[in-house]
Enzyme design. Structure first.
Site, PDB file in Angstrom:
ATOM      1  N   SER A 263       0.841  -1.196   0.000  1.00 20.61           N
ATOM      2  CA  SER A 263       0.000   0.000   0.000  1.00 20.61           C
ATOM      3  C   SER A 263       0.873   1.241   0.000  1.00 20.61           C
ATOM      4  CB  SER A 263      -0.886   0.014   1.242  1.00 20.61           C
ATOM      5  OG  SER A 263      -1.369   1.330   1.446  1.00 20.61           O
TER       6      SER A 263
ATOM      7  N   HIS B  23      -1.401  -1.383  -4.210  1.00 20.51           N
ATOM      8  CA  HIS B  23      -2.644  -1.007  -3.526  1.00 20.51           C
ATOM      9  C   HIS B  23      -2.668   0.512  -3.323  1.00 20.51           C
ATOM     10  CE1 HIS B  23      -6.068  -1.995  -0.852  1.00 20.51           C
ATOM     11  NE2 HIS B  23      -5.618  -1.033  -0.053  1.00 20.51           N
TER      12      HIS B  23
ATOM     13  N   ASP C 214      -4.758   3.569  -1.674  1.00 15.31           N
ATOM     14  CA  ASP C 214      -5.799   3.908  -0.697  1.00 15.31           C
ATOM     15  C   ASP C 214      -6.317   5.316  -0.960  1.00 15.31           C
ATOM     16  OD1 ASP C 214      -6.017   1.628   1.051  1.00 15.31           O
ATOM     17  OD2 ASP C 214      -3.944   2.046   1.634  1.00 15.31           O
TER      18      ASP C 214
ATOM     19  N   MET D   9      -8.831   8.231   0.052  1.00 14.69           N
ATOM     20  CA  MET D   9      -9.610   8.691   1.217  1.00 14.69           C
ATOM     21  C   MET D   9     -10.121  10.105   0.967  1.00 14.69           C
ATOM     22  SD  MET D   9      -7.182   7.365   4.281  1.00 14.69           S
ATOM     23  CE  MET D   9      -6.333   5.773   4.208  1.00 14.69           C
TER      24      MET D   9
ATOM     25  N   HIS E 122      -8.513   1.105  -3.691  1.00 18.26           N
ATOM     26  CA  HIS E 122      -9.422   0.931  -2.551  1.00 18.26           C
ATOM     27  C   HIS E 122     -10.066   2.282  -2.243  1.00 18.26           C
ATOM     28  CE1 HIS E 122      -9.570  -0.138   2.073  1.00 18.26           C
ATOM     29  NE2 HIS E 122     -10.771   0.006   1.561  1.00 18.26           N
TER      30      HIS E 122
ATOM     31  N   MET F 208     -12.059   4.553  -0.202  1.00 18.77           N
ATOM     32  CA  MET F 208     -12.669   4.805   1.116  1.00 18.77           C
ATOM     33  C   MET F 208     -13.328   6.174   1.038  1.00 18.77           C
ATOM     34  SD  MET F 208      -9.560   3.293   3.379  1.00 18.77           S
ATOM     35  CE  MET F 208      -8.440   3.394   2.000  1.00 18.77           C
TER      36      MET F 208
ATOM     37  N   MET G 178     -11.433  -5.419   6.142  1.00 21.26           N
ATOM     38  CA  MET G 178     -10.591  -4.461   6.885  1.00 21.26           C
ATOM     39  C   MET G 178     -10.344  -5.017   8.287  1.00 21.26           C
ATOM     40  SD  MET G 178      -9.837  -1.959   4.913  1.00 21.26           S
ATOM     41  CE  MET G 178      -8.874  -1.163   6.200  1.00 21.26           C
TER      42      MET G 178
ATOM     43  N   GLY H 247      -8.525   4.446   7.433  1.00 21.59           N
ATOM     44  CA  GLY H 247      -8.178   5.867   7.533  1.00 21.59           C
ATOM     45  C   GLY H 247      -6.688   6.114   7.697  1.00 21.59           C
TER      46      GLY H 247
ATOM     47  N   ASP I 282      -6.675  -6.252   4.820  1.00 22.78           N
ATOM     48  CA  ASP I 282      -6.029  -4.936   4.820  1.00 22.78           C
ATOM     49  C   ASP I 282      -6.049  -4.350   6.232  1.00 22.78           C
ATOM     50  OD1 ASP I 282      -5.180  -2.356   4.256  1.00 22.78           O
ATOM     51  OD2 ASP I 282      -6.754  -1.923   2.793  1.00 22.78           O
TER      52      ASP I 282
ATOM     53  N   GLY J 255      -2.793  -3.775   9.457  1.00 22.31           N
ATOM     54  CA  GLY J 255      -2.025  -4.468  10.489  1.00 22.31           C
ATOM     55  C   GLY J 255      -1.412  -5.783  10.043  1.00 22.31           C
TER      56      GLY J 255
ATOM     57  N   GLY K 279       1.221  -1.901   4.295  1.00 20.80           N
ATOM     58  CA  GLY K 279       1.787  -0.559   4.161  1.00 20.80           C
ATOM     59  C   GLY K 279       3.017  -0.401   5.034  1.00 20.80           C
TER      60      GLY K 279
HETATM   61  C1  DX5 Z   1      -6.070   1.745   5.939  1.00 26.37           C
HETATM   62  C2  DX5 Z   1      -5.710   1.381   4.506  1.00 26.37           C
HETATM   63  C3  DX5 Z   1      -4.622   0.392   4.414  1.00 26.37           C
HETATM   64  C4  DX5 Z   1      -3.321   0.817   5.032  1.00 26.37           C
HETATM   65  C5  DX5 Z   1      -2.726  -0.387   5.693  1.00 26.37           C
HETATM   66  O1  DX5 Z   1      -7.168   2.576   5.958  1.00 26.37           O
HETATM   67  O2  DX5 Z   1      -6.822   0.857   3.814  1.00 26.37           O
HETATM   68  O3  DX5 Z   1      -4.424  -0.066   3.087  1.00 26.37           O
HETATM   69  O4  DX5 Z   1      -2.404   1.350   4.122  1.00 26.37           O
HETATM   70  O5  DX5 Z   1      -1.621   0.017   6.401  1.00 26.37           O
HETATM   71  P1  DX5 Z   1      -0.821  -0.920   7.384  1.00 26.37           P
HETATM   72  O6  DX5 Z   1      -0.329  -2.090   6.581  1.00 26.37           O
HETATM   73  O7  DX5 Z   1       0.262  -0.049   7.880  1.00 26.37           O
HETATM   74  O8  DX5 Z   1      -1.794  -1.354   8.460  1.00 26.37           O
HETATM   75 ZN    ZN Z   2      -6.493  -0.201   1.714  1.00 22.25          ZN
END
Ligand code: DX5
Ligand code: ZN
Length: 225
Positions: free
Chosen positions: A13, A38, A40, A42, A71, A73, A142, A147, A180, A182, A202
């Site tokens: 990500s 990936h 993200d 937002m 993705h 959001m 998720m 976020g 996605d 952690g 990420g």
């Molecule tokens: C969170 C995103 C993720 C994020 C994951 O809202 O959708 O894609 O980048 O980040 P890590 O891998 O650090 O949890």
């Molecule tokens: Zn994501």
């Protein structure tokens, strides 16, 4: 525990990338075993953060041949589907919580010849997508509240991943199960054992000095799980 051995795909990500090094980092990961990139998106409304518009997708398309896994959001995703597809999204994922007419939204993504994903927040039940399983190409679970990167994996997510795996297998269709939030060296094995096949990561990749080594370690652990 899931007995079937599925292929594992890694989707770094770029949310956690060094934006001043983005081209170099994406090229390095693309050339060294990443499966998707990936992105993200937002909007500061559906989630409390702002990130990338279609221009980012367009720019990434010029530097990688990997599929772009976008993705969204965002609230009212229907308003922006065309823009992200025109920019080069290969998989476009919307949140169930943001779609009043989810079936129609999936159809409109498919009408552009792009794969359609549906994402669920940690508090949203799998039952909310059971009527569109025959339509979607990817289910994104998720395992943090969306976020921000770098949050802690919510352990209740494991049970949901296992249930999702069963639901998807029961369709007999080839639907990807993406996880996605952690995903790191301490959580990856059990995430895979519970049935995930696409791992978004990420901070566990971009937070390390050697991002290629970090991605390879994650993938190796996933493949051995
Ligand atoms: C969170 C995103 C993720 C994020 C994951 O809202 O959708 O894609 O980048 O980040 P890590 O891998 O650090 O949890
Ligand atoms: Zn994501």
């Amino acid at each position: 525990m899931i007995m079937k051995k599925q292929s594992i795909y890694i989707a770094p990500s770029i949310l956690s990338a060094d934006l001043l090094q983005l081209k170099k980092q994406v090229e390095m990961l693309s050339e060294n075993g990443a499966d998707y990139i990936h992105v993200d998106v937002m909007d500061g409304h559906f989630v409390p953060n702002l990130t990338f518009g279609p221009n980012m997708v367009k720019a990434l398309k010029r530097i990688t041949s990997l599929p772009l896994d976008v993705h969204l959001m965002i609230s009212n995703p229907d308003l922006y589907i065309n823009d992200y597809i025109r920019a080069g999204a290969d998989i476009l994922t919307v949140h169930q919580e943001a779609c009043t007419h989810l079936h129609r939204t999936i159809q409109s993504i498919h009408n552009h010849g792009v794969r359609a994903g549906v994402s669920l927040n940690p508090a949203t039940s799998l039952s909310t997508v059971e009527n569109v399983l025959d339509d979607m190409d990817l289910l994104l679970i998720m395992t943090v509240n969306p976020g921000f990167g770098g949050q802690k994996f919510i352990p209740q997510g494991l049970k949901k991943i296992a249930e999702a795996r069963k639901m998807l297998d029961a369709t007999g269709r080839d639907i990807l199960l993406e996880v996605d939030g952690g995903v790191d060296n301490s959580t990856v094995e059990s995430i895979v054992q519970h049935g995930a096949d696409v791992l978004v990561s990420g901070s566990a990749i971009f937070g390390k000095q050697d991002i290629v080594a970090a991605m390879k370690t994650l993938k190796e652990k996933a493949e051995k799980a």
